[in-house]
Write a protein that holds these residues in place. Structure first.
Motif, mmCIF file in Angstrom:
data_model
loop_
_atom_site.group_PDB
_atom_site.id
_atom_site.type_symbol
_atom_site.label_atom_id
_atom_site.label_comp_id
_atom_site.label_asym_id
_atom_site.label_seq_id
_atom_site.Cartn_x
_atom_site.Cartn_y
_atom_site.Cartn_z
ATOM 1 N N ARG A 260 0.842 -1.184 0.000
ATOM 2 C CA ARG A 260 0.000 0.000 0.000
ATOM 3 C C ARG A 260 0.888 1.249 0.000
ATOM 4 N NH1 ARG A 260 -4.405 -0.405 4.658
ATOM 5 N NH2 ARG A 260 -5.042 1.517 3.586
ATOM 6 N N PRO A 261 0.599 2.212 -0.875
ATOM 7 C CA PRO A 261 1.441 3.415 -0.918
ATOM 8 C C PRO A 261 1.319 4.240 0.356
ATOM 9 C CG PRO A 261 -0.535 3.701 -2.262
ATOM 10 C CD PRO A 261 -0.517 2.258 -1.822
ATOM 11 N N GLY A 262 2.466 4.662 0.882
ATOM 12 C CA GLY A 262 2.455 5.499 2.076
ATOM 13 C C GLY A 262 2.289 6.966 1.693
ATOM 14 N N LYS A 263 1.954 7.790 2.659
ATOM 15 C CA LYS A 263 1.781 9.210 2.408
ATOM 16 C C LYS A 263 3.139 9.886 2.377
ATOM 17 C CE LYS A 263 -0.546 13.357 4.080
ATOM 18 N NZ LYS A 263 -1.414 13.946 5.134
ATOM 19 N N ARG A 264 3.391 10.665 1.324
ATOM 20 C CA ARG A 264 4.658 11.362 1.195
ATOM 21 C C ARG A 264 4.663 12.630 2.035
ATOM 22 N NH1 ARG A 264 5.730 11.059 -5.334
ATOM 23 N NH2 ARG A 264 6.725 9.007 -5.372
ATOM 24 N N SER A 265 5.842 12.967 2.541
ATOM 25 C CA SER A 265 6.013 14.235 3.238
ATOM 26 C C SER A 265 6.024 15.372 2.213
ATOM 27 C CB SER A 265 7.327 14.231 4.014
ATOM 28 O OG SER A 265 8.427 14.152 3.106
ATOM 29 N N ASP A 266 5.914 16.618 2.713
ATOM 30 C CA ASP A 266 5.984 17.768 1.815
ATOM 31 C C ASP A 266 7.316 17.781 1.072
ATOM 32 O OD1 ASP A 266 3.499 18.571 2.617
ATOM 33 O OD2 ASP A 266 4.216 20.075 4.047
ATOM 34 N N TYR A 267 8.386 17.449 1.795
ATOM 35 C CA TYR A 267 9.708 17.397 1.161
ATOM 36 C C TYR A 267 9.736 16.344 0.056
ATOM 37 C CZ TYR A 267 14.631 16.370 0.425
ATOM 38 O OH TYR A 267 15.852 16.128 -0.158
ATOM 39 N N GLY A 268 9.145 15.184 0.319
ATOM 40 C CA GLY A 268 9.132 14.110 -0.667
ATOM 41 C C GLY A 268 8.398 14.504 -1.930
ATOM 42 N N VAL A 269 7.282 15.206 -1.795
ATOM 43 C CA VAL A 269 6.512 15.664 -2.957
ATOM 44 C C VAL A 269 7.316 16.698 -3.744
ATOM 45 C CG1 VAL A 269 4.424 16.882 -3.695
ATOM 46 C CG2 VAL A 269 4.294 15.184 -1.863
ATOM 47 N N GLN A 270 7.946 17.629 -3.033
ATOM 48 C CA GLN A 270 8.743 18.658 -3.696
ATOM 49 C C GLN A 270 9.941 18.052 -4.426
ATOM 50 O OE1 GLN A 270 9.659 21.043 -0.299
ATOM 51 N NE2 GLN A 270 7.644 22.024 -0.224
ATOM 52 N N LEU A 271 10.574 17.065 -3.794
ATOM 53 C CA LEU A 271 11.722 16.403 -4.404
ATOM 54 C C LEU A 271 11.336 15.705 -5.702
ATOM 55 C CD1 LEU A 271 14.697 15.513 -4.253
ATOM 56 C CD2 LEU A 271 13.934 13.526 -2.923
ATOM 57 N N ARG A 272 10.201 15.035 -5.697
ATOM 58 C CA ARG A 272 9.768 14.326 -6.893
ATOM 59 C C ARG A 272 9.493 15.300 -8.050
ATOM 60 N NH1 ARG A 272 11.804 10.638 -5.593
ATOM 61 N NH2 ARG A 272 12.546 10.920 -7.711
ATOM 62 N N GLU A 273 8.941 16.459 -7.750
ATOM 63 C CA GLU A 273 8.697 17.450 -8.805
ATOM 64 C C GLU A 273 10.015 17.916 -9.404
ATOM 65 O OE1 GLU A 273 5.609 18.512 -10.074
ATOM 66 O OE2 GLU A 273 5.075 16.738 -8.883
ATOM 67 N N LYS A 274 10.997 18.166 -8.532
ATOM 68 C CA LYS A 274 12.306 18.609 -9.022
ATOM 69 C C LYS A 274 12.969 17.526 -9.859
ATOM 70 C CE LYS A 274 15.977 18.235 -6.753
ATOM 71 N NZ LYS A 274 17.153 17.342 -6.685
ATOM 72 N N GLN A 275 12.908 16.270 -9.385
ATOM 73 C CA GLN A 275 13.535 15.171 -10.101
ATOM 74 C C GLN A 275 12.893 14.955 -11.468
ATOM 75 O OE1 GLN A 275 16.332 14.975 -8.503
ATOM 76 N NE2 GLN A 275 16.393 12.779 -8.177
ATOM 77 N N LYS A 276 11.577 15.077 -11.534
ATOM 78 C CA LYS A 276 10.888 14.914 -12.818
ATOM 79 C C LYS A 276 11.369 15.943 -13.824
ATOM 80 C CE LYS A 276 6.648 14.734 -11.078
ATOM 81 N NZ LYS A 276 5.166 14.678 -11.013
ATOM 82 N N LEU A 277 11.378 17.211 -13.413
ATOM 83 C CA LEU A 277 11.768 18.270 -14.344
ATOM 84 C C LEU A 277 13.231 18.140 -14.745
ATOM 85 C CD1 LEU A 277 10.681 20.751 -15.795
ATOM 86 C CD2 LEU A 277 11.472 22.144 -13.883
ATOM 87 N N LYS A 278 14.089 17.853 -13.771
ATOM 88 C CA LYS A 278 15.523 17.694 -14.045
ATOM 89 C C LYS A 278 15.758 16.565 -15.040
ATOM 90 C CE LYS A 278 18.187 15.511 -11.166
ATOM 91 N NZ LYS A 278 18.925 15.098 -9.946
#
Length: 211
Positions: free
Chosen positions: A47-65
């Motif tokens: 089951r997917p766990g809830k991401r922290s605010d940092y985790g969500v922000q990191l994923r956005e940066k990684q996607k764009l990069k």
């Protein structure tokens, strides 16, 4: 120059998003996103766990990069430059990324992916305003003319890539003559004009780097 040399489809699986890193393969049935393969290292039954605010922000940066094929240090330098520019930082960042020569070569359909475009630039096949430029991060300006070097116009990989122009054309801020393998960067696009990157939330990237 450091670059990622691992399996690029793994990056798309990590982000659970098509990053268009392998050109036509990304549109085929072989794409792992089309097959709905889970992220690497994940138990598909977990089951997917809830991401922290940092985790969500990191994923956005990684996607764009990863979409633009950049390493962390180079991406952070682009962000710092966007931060110093007048206006909204997130929009400035997109404008800078779209002005990269390797991205423009890809957008003009001279390559099927940004990584292929980077190689075409590095090997000296591209000119800007009549001068050969072999730096992928070179920033194109409005009204610059981008052309395939005369001796390189017979390359099969470029001719094959240009077939996509007949199907999809180019972005509205670009102009292309596919027969002459020559185009113009008409204007720096606004964030709202860049519609093919999906739901990238640039404000989260700004918040990440602001910590």
């Amino acid at each position: 120059m450091a670059r990622y040399t691992g399996p690029v489809c793994r990056l798309c699986r990590t982000e659970q998003k098509k990053l268009m890193l392998k050109g036509h393969r990304c549109l085929s049935d072989k794409c792992p996103i089309n097959k709905k393969r889970p992220a690497p290292g994940k138990d598909p039954k977990a089951r997917p766990g809830k991401r922290s605010d940092y985790g969500v922000q990191l994923r956005e940066k990684q996607k764009l990069k990863r979409i633009y094929g950049m390493q962390e240090k180079q991406f952070s330098l682009f962000f710092e430059r966007a931060l110093r520019m007048p206006g909204i930082t997130g929009e400035n960042l997109f404008a800078l990324l779209e002005r990269r020569l390797d991205n423009v070569v890809y957008r003009m359909r001279f390559a099927v992916s940004r990584s292929q475009a980077r190689q075409i630039v590095l090997h000296g096949h591209v000119t800007v305003n009549g001068k050969r430029v072999d730096v992928p991060s070179y920033l194109v300006k409005a009204e610059d003319t981008i052309e395939i070097e005369e001796s390189s116009k017979g390359l099969i990989i470029i001719k094959d890539a240009l077939k996509e122009f007949g199907k999809s054309g180019v972005m509205p801020w670009l102009q292309l003559d596919p027969d002459a393998m020559k185009g113009k960067f008409l204007a720096v696009p606004r964030r709202g004009d860049i519609t093919d990157l999906g739901d990238i939330k640039e404000q989260m990237i700004v918040e990440l780097y602001s910590k």
